[in-house]
Motif scaffolding. Structure first.
Motif, PDB file in Angstrom:
ATOM      1  N   GLU A   1       0.857  -1.189   0.000  1.00 26.25           N
ATOM      2  CA  GLU A   1       0.000   0.000   0.000  1.00 26.25           C
ATOM      3  C   GLU A   1       0.887   1.230   0.000  1.00 26.25           C
ATOM      4  OE1 GLU A   1      -4.007   0.483   2.089  1.00 26.25           O
ATOM      5  OE2 GLU A   1      -2.634   1.552   3.425  1.00 26.25           O
ATOM      6  N   GLY A   2       0.816   1.980  -1.077  1.00 31.86           N
ATOM      7  CA  GLY A   2       1.673   3.142  -1.224  1.00 31.86           C
ATOM      8  C   GLY A   2       1.007   4.418  -0.754  1.00 31.86           C
ATOM      9  N   PRO A   3       1.595   5.563  -1.085  1.00 29.59           N
ATOM     10  CA  PRO A   3       1.044   6.844  -0.654  1.00 29.59           C
ATOM     11  C   PRO A   3      -0.247   7.189  -1.391  1.00 29.59           C
ATOM     12  CG  PRO A   3       2.910   7.179  -2.103  1.00 29.59           C
ATOM     13  CD  PRO A   3       2.855   5.707  -1.824  1.00 29.59           C
ATOM     14  N   GLU A   4      -0.911   8.201  -0.920  1.00 28.79           N
ATOM     15  CA  GLU A   4      -2.177   8.651  -1.496  1.00 28.79           C
ATOM     16  C   GLU A   4      -1.880   9.637  -2.627  1.00 28.79           C
ATOM     17  OE1 GLU A   4      -6.045   9.204   0.995  1.00 28.79           O
ATOM     18  OE2 GLU A   4      -5.067  11.151   0.818  1.00 28.79           O
ATOM     19  N   VAL A   5      -2.438   9.366  -3.795  1.00 33.77           N
ATOM     20  CA  VAL A   5      -2.144  10.167  -4.986  1.00 33.77           C
ATOM     21  C   VAL A   5      -3.443  10.707  -5.578  1.00 33.77           C
ATOM     22  CG1 VAL A   5      -1.194  10.119  -7.329  1.00 33.77           C
ATOM     23  CG2 VAL A   5      -0.066   8.835  -5.496  1.00 33.77           C
ATOM     24  N   LEU A   6      -3.415  11.962  -5.953  1.00 32.44           N
ATOM     25  CA  LEU A   6      -4.519  12.581  -6.676  1.00 32.44           C
ATOM     26  C   LEU A   6      -4.089  12.806  -8.118  1.00 32.44           C
ATOM     27  CD1 LEU A   6      -7.286  14.002  -6.875  1.00 32.44           C
ATOM     28  CD2 LEU A   6      -6.136  16.122  -6.160  1.00 32.44           C
ATOM     29  N   ILE A   7      -4.787  12.162  -9.063  1.00 34.73           N
ATOM     30  CA  ILE A   7      -4.516  12.352 -10.484  1.00 34.73           C
ATOM     31  C   ILE A   7      -5.474  13.402 -11.026  1.00 34.73           C
ATOM     32  CG2 ILE A   7      -4.267  11.233 -12.724  1.00 34.73           C
ATOM     33  CD1 ILE A   7      -2.457  10.035 -10.628  1.00 34.73           C
ATOM     34  N   VAL A   8      -4.937  14.417 -11.700  1.00 34.84           N
ATOM     35  CA  VAL A   8      -5.769  15.485 -12.257  1.00 34.84           C
ATOM     36  C   VAL A   8      -5.283  15.835 -13.666  1.00 34.84           C
ATOM     37  CG1 VAL A   8      -6.297  16.508 -10.014  1.00 34.84           C
ATOM     38  CG2 VAL A   8      -4.306  17.326 -11.312  1.00 34.84           C
ATOM     39  N   ARG A   9      -6.128  16.546 -14.372  1.00 40.28           N
ATOM     40  CA  ARG A   9      -5.689  17.238 -15.585  1.00 40.28           C
ATOM     41  C   ARG A   9      -5.866  18.716 -15.336  1.00 40.28           C
ATOM     42  NH1 ARG A   9      -7.648  18.673 -20.847  1.00 40.28           N
ATOM     43  NH2 ARG A   9      -9.640  17.616 -20.593  1.00 40.28           N
TER      44      ARG A   9
END
Length: 395
Positions: free
Chosen positions: A239-247
């Motif tokens: 379980e890795g870090p929390e990531v927010l993917i955006v454009r």
């Protein structure tokens, strides 16, 4: 192909599986006899196999068929020499199979980034030399006639629902020019995609290898990729870090489109593979038709923000410009200190989200080093020369 050119609807004909019988050829690279039945892997009967069928790279004379939704099964009497495609996914597959000498046009060339090829000796594609098939997402039907290729590597349903053609137009081009054979693989969010199978990137890649009789090339590439990914996954937590993917909307963005890390979309595959947690999960924020402002970013408070692009000139493909312009602008916002990723300098460029297999390799490497910088300190996580040799057939 001049005198040996595939004849329309004869040599490259779309065929339903009912009543076909066995096609001489091989399954998964193993030769089979003309008398094989369904139990042995032929495609007679009412349903087609989920597995592509084609000859080995060395045998090119006998008919072969390849199966893929939404078209069903397609019979080929010879390997297509000329072809067109839409965007970077299938064009990148063509480069990986070393068949782009026959690529005659691109639907949306701005959605195809070729810069990664500069790191691969002997691998290149000059897309500027290719005509654009669908300027402003409006297909130029006459250009399809003018190019007169052997195969349209474009999902026919996408032609109908995205590029301004109707079903009759597509059937006319199939009848008078060449078949359409591809399945849209970037995501499965559109209504028109829901009534046929969705393929992951390597399933589509394998079917294209079967079409162009480059199965051995595909197998070598897949083995290289699998080893690369296995090495990465052996070095990261479950379980890795929390990531927010955006454009980001603009180089100095005030708003952002959110992108969920869902369970099947190919354009977020690398984030699934890196075991990151989706910052949007459980937020209740719709993925489509929604814009995030800085107040929402502060409420979400992700550890890492990754801004992806869709075009070959996006700031997300220029690390220096991304840092000096987009990141600097975000850091100057009054709410910057309320967003962990901005405050701690963990806003990263995510490249282009139209990925083929080569692009996926490079962008997975980049993402791994962004998410786990203390683990992945090497300059390169895969051997460029070895990959280039596989692509060019020198491995």
């Amino acid at each position: 192909m001049n005198g040996e050119r595939l004849s329309r609807r004869q040599s490259l004909s779309a065929i339903t599986t009912a009543g076909i019988g066995a096609v001489a050829g091989c399954v998964g690279g193993t030769e089979e006899s003309d008398e094989t039945d369904d139990a042995d892997g032929s495609h007679g009967g009412d349903e087609h196999s989920d597995e592509p069928v084609a000859e080995t790279e060395s045998a090119v004379d006998t008919p072969y068929e390849v199966c893929m939704d939404p078209m069903g099964c397609q019979e080929f009497d010879a390997v297509p020499e000329t072809w067109v495609t839409n965007d970077g996914t299938y064009a990148d597959i063509g480069v990986a199979l070393d068949v782009t000498d026959g690529l005659e046009g691109l639907g949306e060339p701005h959605r195809y980034y070729t810069g990664y090829y500069d790191e691969l000796p002997g691998v290149s594609l000059e897309k500027e030399d290719l005509p654009e098939l669908a300027p402003d997402r409006s297909a130029d039907r006459e250009l399809f006639y003018e190019l007169d290729v052997d195969l349209h590597v474009i999902d026919p349903k996408r032609m109908e629902h995205t590029f301004g053609l109707d079903e009759d137009d597509v059937e006319e081009l199939e009848e008078n020019v060449a078949p359409f054979f591809a399945s849209y693989m970037r995501h499965r969010n559109d209504e028109w995609q829901q009534d046929y199978e969705y393929y992951d990137l390597f399933e589509g890649f394998e079917r294209m290898a079967a079409v162009f009789r480059r199965q051995e090339r595909f197998e070598q590439f897949r083995a290289f990729y699998d080893e690369f990914l296995a090495d990465i996954q052996s070095r990261i937590p479950e379980e890795g870090p929390e990531v927010l993917i955006v454009r980001a909307l603009g180089d100095e963005p005030e708003e952002f489109f959110p992108r969920y890390i869902d369970d099947e979309a190919n354009f977020v595959k690398r984030w699934r593979d890196l075991n990151v947690r989706d910052n949007l999960e459980g937020s209740g924020i719709p993925e489509w038709g929604t814009r995030l402002d800085y107040e929402t970013l502060a409420d979400l408070d992700p550890e890492i923000i990754v801004a992806e692009g869709q075009h070959d000139d996006d700031i997300t493909l220029d690390e220096e410009r991304f840092e000096n312009v987009l990141v600097s602008y975000m850091q100057s916002h009054p709410l910057a200190d309320s967003i962990t990723a901005v405050r701690e300098g963990r806003v990263y460029p995510g490249g282009i989200n139209y990925e083929g297999p080569i692009t996926l390799l490079f962008q997975t490497e980049i993402a791994a080093k962004q998410v786990y910088p203390e683990e992945f300190t090497e300059d390169d996580l895969f051997d460029r020369e070895e990959l280039a040799a596989i692509i060019t057939g020198d491995a």
